[in-house]
Scaffold this motif. Structure first.
Motif, mmCIF file in Angstrom:
data_model
loop_
_atom_site.group_PDB
_atom_site.id
_atom_site.type_symbol
_atom_site.label_atom_id
_atom_site.label_comp_id
_atom_site.label_asym_id
_atom_site.label_seq_id
_atom_site.Cartn_x
_atom_site.Cartn_y
_atom_site.Cartn_z
ATOM 1 N N GLY A 106 22.308 -14.708 -4.542
ATOM 2 C CA GLY A 106 22.725 -15.286 -3.267
ATOM 3 C C GLY A 106 23.204 -14.273 -2.255
ATOM 4 N N LYS A 107 23.480 -13.043 -2.693
ATOM 5 C CA LYS A 107 23.954 -11.997 -1.789
ATOM 6 C C LYS A 107 22.776 -11.184 -1.255
ATOM 7 C CE LYS A 107 28.376 -12.815 -2.557
ATOM 8 N NZ LYS A 107 29.249 -13.385 -1.499
ATOM 9 N N LEU A 108 22.973 -10.584 -0.070
ATOM 10 C CA LEU A 108 21.912 -9.804 0.549
ATOM 11 C C LEU A 108 21.856 -8.389 -0.006
ATOM 12 C CD1 LEU A 108 22.227 -10.758 4.334
ATOM 13 C CD2 LEU A 108 20.555 -11.586 2.670
ATOM 14 N N GLY A 109 20.633 -7.874 -0.121
ATOM 15 C CA GLY A 109 20.428 -6.493 -0.535
ATOM 16 C C GLY A 109 18.988 -6.090 -0.294
ATOM 17 N N GLU A 110 18.667 -4.814 -0.584
ATOM 18 C CA GLU A 110 17.289 -4.344 -0.445
ATOM 19 C C GLU A 110 16.472 -4.790 -1.649
ATOM 20 O OE1 GLU A 110 14.650 -0.268 0.317
ATOM 21 O OE2 GLU A 110 16.696 -0.111 -0.466
ATOM 22 N N ILE A 111 15.244 -5.190 -1.391
ATOM 23 C CA ILE A 111 14.353 -5.665 -2.458
ATOM 24 C C ILE A 111 13.638 -4.474 -3.094
ATOM 25 C CG2 ILE A 111 12.497 -7.266 -3.048
ATOM 26 C CD1 ILE A 111 15.064 -8.502 -1.743
ATOM 27 N N TRP A 112 13.735 -4.386 -4.435
ATOM 28 C CA TRP A 112 13.020 -3.379 -5.209
ATOM 29 C C TRP A 112 12.009 -4.096 -6.105
ATOM 30 C CZ3 TRP A 112 17.026 0.687 -7.431
ATOM 31 C CH2 TRP A 112 17.736 1.276 -6.365
ATOM 32 N N ILE A 113 10.820 -3.488 -6.273
ATOM 33 C CA ILE A 113 9.705 -4.132 -6.972
ATOM 34 C C ILE A 113 9.171 -3.242 -8.093
ATOM 35 C CG2 ILE A 113 7.365 -5.080 -6.731
ATOM 36 C CD1 ILE A 113 9.262 -6.710 -5.105
ATOM 37 N N GLN A 114 8.780 -3.884 -9.208
ATOM 38 C CA GLN A 114 8.006 -3.230 -10.269
ATOM 39 C C GLN A 114 6.818 -4.107 -10.630
ATOM 40 O OE1 GLN A 114 10.146 -2.408 -13.869
ATOM 41 N NE2 GLN A 114 10.660 -0.308 -13.309
ATOM 42 N N GLY A 115 5.670 -3.482 -10.913
ATOM 43 C CA GLY A 115 4.507 -4.243 -11.359
ATOM 44 C C GLY A 115 3.255 -3.385 -11.308
ATOM 45 N N PRO A 116 2.146 -3.861 -11.897
ATOM 46 C CA PRO A 116 0.913 -3.075 -11.941
ATOM 47 C C PRO A 116 0.250 -2.912 -10.571
ATOM 48 C CG PRO A 116 0.517 -5.290 -12.763
ATOM 49 C CD PRO A 116 1.999 -5.170 -12.563
ATOM 50 N N GLN A 117 0.724 -3.683 -9.591
ATOM 51 C CA GLN A 117 0.151 -3.607 -8.243
ATOM 52 C C GLN A 117 0.794 -2.524 -7.386
ATOM 53 O OE1 GLN A 117 2.489 -5.718 -9.361
ATOM 54 N NE2 GLN A 117 2.858 -7.407 -7.924
ATOM 55 N N VAL A 118 1.846 -1.867 -7.896
ATOM 56 C CA VAL A 118 2.528 -0.824 -7.111
ATOM 57 C C VAL A 118 1.630 0.400 -6.970
ATOM 58 C CG1 VAL A 118 4.468 0.791 -7.105
ATOM 59 C CG2 VAL A 118 4.853 -1.615 -7.677
ATOM 60 N N MET A 119 1.545 0.906 -5.748
ATOM 61 C CA MET A 119 0.637 2.004 -5.409
ATOM 62 C C MET A 119 0.840 3.240 -6.283
ATOM 63 S SD MET A 119 2.337 3.705 -1.983
ATOM 64 C CE MET A 119 4.040 4.327 -2.001
ATOM 65 N N LYS A 120 -0.179 4.088 -6.261
ATOM 66 C CA LYS A 120 -0.088 5.383 -6.934
ATOM 67 C C LYS A 120 0.858 6.314 -6.173
ATOM 68 C CE LYS A 120 -3.243 8.899 -8.818
ATOM 69 N NZ LYS A 120 -4.674 9.252 -8.951
ATOM 70 N N GLY A 121 0.938 6.154 -4.859
ATOM 71 C CA GLY A 121 1.803 6.979 -4.023
ATOM 72 C C GLY A 121 1.200 7.142 -2.649
ATOM 73 N N TYR A 122 1.864 7.951 -1.812
ATOM 74 C CA TYR A 122 1.345 8.261 -0.482
ATOM 75 C C TYR A 122 0.501 9.528 -0.538
ATOM 76 C CZ TYR A 122 4.685 4.918 1.553
ATOM 77 O OH TYR A 122 5.374 3.783 1.889
ATOM 78 N N LEU A 123 -0.622 9.524 0.155
ATOM 79 C CA LEU A 123 -1.550 10.639 0.158
ATOM 80 C C LEU A 123 -0.890 11.890 0.747
ATOM 81 C CD1 LEU A 123 -4.583 11.494 -0.280
ATOM 82 C CD2 LEU A 123 -4.879 11.014 2.166
ATOM 83 N N ASN A 124 -0.982 12.977 0.023
ATOM 84 C CA ASN A 124 -0.492 14.278 0.511
ATOM 85 C C ASN A 124 0.967 14.236 0.957
ATOM 86 O OD1 ASN A 124 -3.166 15.199 0.227
ATOM 87 N ND2 ASN A 124 -3.667 14.577 2.315
ATOM 88 N N ASN A 125 1.757 13.354 0.364
ATOM 89 C CA ASN A 125 3.137 13.214 0.834
ATOM 90 C C ASN A 125 4.067 12.885 -0.337
ATOM 91 O OD1 ASN A 125 5.449 12.819 2.403
ATOM 92 N ND2 ASN A 125 4.293 11.833 4.064
ATOM 93 N N PRO A 126 4.254 13.844 -1.255
ATOM 94 C CA PRO A 126 5.106 13.575 -2.421
ATOM 95 C C PRO A 126 6.554 13.260 -2.044
ATOM 96 C CG PRO A 126 4.505 15.910 -2.290
ATOM 97 C CD PRO A 126 3.658 15.188 -1.288
ATOM 98 N N LYS A 127 7.026 13.815 -0.943
ATOM 99 C CA LYS A 127 8.407 13.544 -0.523
ATOM 100 C C LYS A 127 8.569 12.079 -0.146
ATOM 101 C CE LYS A 127 12.005 15.041 2.718
ATOM 102 N NZ LYS A 127 12.338 15.938 3.857
ATOM 103 N N ALA A 128 7.627 11.547 0.651
ATOM 104 C CA ALA A 128 7.692 10.136 1.034
ATOM 105 C C ALA A 128 7.498 9.232 -0.179
ATOM 106 C CB ALA A 128 6.634 9.826 2.096
ATOM 107 N N THR A 129 6.630 9.649 -1.105
ATOM 108 C CA THR A 129 6.424 8.862 -2.330
ATOM 109 C C THR A 129 7.713 8.779 -3.131
ATOM 110 O OG1 THR A 129 4.095 9.557 -2.445
ATOM 111 C CG2 THR A 129 5.086 8.699 -4.465
ATOM 112 N N ALA A 130 8.391 9.922 -3.275
ATOM 113 C CA ALA A 130 9.625 9.956 -4.066
ATOM 114 C C ALA A 130 10.736 9.130 -3.423
ATOM 115 C CB ALA A 130 10.084 11.402 -4.241
#
Length: 519
Positions: free
Chosen positions: A363-387
């Protein structure tokens, strides 16, 4: 507190995207797969499959290798699917580009993605030619024909057996671009496994069938249209009637003419179906189910649309970085219209305090975090943004603020970055926009933060008034004040002809902020 899907986990086939989508194509060779709405031009399942195979062979003959990138810069037309799945068959990667992009924006994506081929439509050729200078693009193809351009059909000269071994867990098939939580658009690396997983997750609950005729208004360049509409529909043998851009009259004509049964749409379309007088001039009785996503849907608008058109309306949620679906209201469970629903199968989520990284209470507000097989491999050429997006435990930090109820249904409030800080208290623009859109004389609305010496920031509303109304700013301010806590009140109002939005329905608040700063 980890919220898990109420549905059983799914088994994701270890198969390339095109194999999975076209698995049953031979059962329905003559059935229309895609119909071009404006012209009625029809592409059958057999024709689509053969054309995609021929495209793959033609690309390979031109030196397009596994892992190479082809850019699609086009509105929705049936040939879009030929190109997309032909690239998949060739072992390549599709980078899908917003058809509203300028040549400068197009060039940036071409350079960042490393695209070697580009396909577009004749009206976009001048921008495309300007954009490809000093990029890796070797050849421009055009759907149809145009002077001094290679027709896309020139690729389809052979249907040789294909040999492009694909590692579904590692090899990319789609590279759409997303700003994520911050910054310039970044290439979202989506594998065959990501997209197949999300089709399975979606299909398990949606249970689309070959009886569906769907309206193809969601842009195929956007992950929502690419997966939920184009890929899911073709997997089950449905028919998709495409539209190159949203035009309400054409939309209504196509629903009536083709007896559209179901639509994946965005809130501006729901708003039009709820309020626009033109809706009464058409027979929309076959349209029974709408699922709205990509932006928050105000409750009053949802109810008005459902009641006026005698249909069911649901919300879903996801991100480009999650292929996209993570949540949606299933048809045969309780539909909570203000919620985006429980987690999809094989998906878990958390609601986290952004200040300390701890899970908040139900019932309280917060940032949504997700796990699942649909989560991307990462951002192209951008390991910092991926991390910064995916932590070491595999949780994707969405940048969206929401809450969970006791049944595990998720409610999205707004983006972390878009919250207005009024005297230290957080105000969600989307919440105020929902209140404003419930006013009978407001056709559309957007809210932005405006700097204020005393409060830090105050909410300002941009209003599109109904054509016949004489609505005043004071009336708008009073209407909202009666419906929200004092710190959320609208403090300023400006009337405007149109709210700027991207094709997926999200408000371009940046443009409104720039407009405000120019005053």
């Amino acid at each position: 507190m980890i919220y898990r899907s109420p549905f059983p986990d799914v088994t994701v086939p270890e198969r390339p995207l095109h194999d999975y989508v076209f698995e049953h194509v031979h059962q329905r060779p003559d059935k229309p797969a895609l119909i071009d709405g404006p012209s009625g031009r029809t592409l059958t399942y057999e024709a689509l499959y053969k054309a995609a195979r021929a495209t793959a062979s033609g690309l390979r003959a031109r030196g397009f290798h596994k892992g190479d990138v082809l850019a699609i810069y086009s509105p929705n037309i049936p040939e879009y699917a030929i190109a997309f799945f032909g690239v998949s068959m060739a072992g390549g990667v599709n980078t899908t580009i917003n058809p509203l992009y300028t040549a400068t924006e197009l060039k940036r994506q071409l350079i960042d993605s490393g695209a070697t081929f580009l396909v577009t439509i004749p009206p976009f050729l001048d921008k495309a030619r300007e954009a490809v200078e000093k990029t890796n693009v070797r050849e421009i193809f055009v759907f149809g024909s145009a002077e001094n351009a290679t027709p896309f059909s020139a690729l389809m000269t052979t249907d040789e057996p294909l040999e492009a071994p694909i590692n579904v867990q590692e090899d990319l098939v789609a590279l759409p671009y997303s700003s994520g939580t911050t910054g310039l658009p970044k290439g979202v690396m989506l594998t065959h496994h990501n997209l197949v997983a999300n089709i399975v997750q979606t299909d398990t609950i949606e249970r689309l069938s070959d009886k569906e005729t769907m309206i193809g208004i969601l842009p195929f360049y956007h992950i929502y249209g690419m997966v939920c509409l184009m890929s899911c529909a073709l997997r089950v043998g449905a028919t998709v009637v495409t539209m190159p851009r949203f035009d309400l009259e054409l939309f209504l004509q196509l629903v009536e003419r083709h007896k559209i049964t179901m639509g994946y749409i965005v809130p501006p379309i729901v708003l039009a179906l709820a309020k626009h007088p033109a809706v009464d001039q058409y027979d929309l009785s076959t349209l029974k189910d709408l699922l709205s996503g990509a932006a928050p849907l105000p409750e009053s608008v949802a109810h008005a649309c459902a009641e006026r058109n005698n249909l069911s309306i649901r919300q879903g949620y996801g991100l480009t970085e999650t292929s996209p679906v993570t949540h949606f209201n299933p048809k045969d469970h309780e539909i909570k219209i203000t919620s985006v629903g429980p987690a999809a199968p094989s998906t878990a989520y958390r609601v986290v305090d952004v200040s300390n990284g701890q899970d908040v209470d139900t019932g309280k507000l917060g940032e949504i975090w997700i796990q699942g097989p649909q989560v991307m491999k990462g951002y192209l050429n951008n390991p910092k943004a991926t991390a910064s997006m995916i932590d070491s435990n595999g949780w994707l930090h969405t940048g969206d603020i929401g809450r969970a109820d006791e049944d595990g249904y998720l409610y999205i409030v707004d983006r972390v970055k878009e919250l207005i800080k009024y005297k230290g208290q957080q105000v969600a623009p989307a919440e105020l926009e929902a209140v404003l859109q419930s006013h009978p004389n407001i056709a559309d609305a957007a809210v932005i933060p405006v700097p204020d010496e005393e409060a830090g920031e105050i909410p300002k509303a941009f209003i599109v008034a109904s054509s016949e109304s004489n609505l005043t700013a004071d009336e708008v301010i009073e209407y909202v004040a009666q419906r929200v806590a004092p710190h959320k009140k609208i403090r300023r109002v400006e009337f405007i002809d149109q709210i700027p939005k991207v094709p997926s329905g999200k408000i371009l608040r940046r443009q409104l902020v720039e407009r405000e700063n120019q005053h």
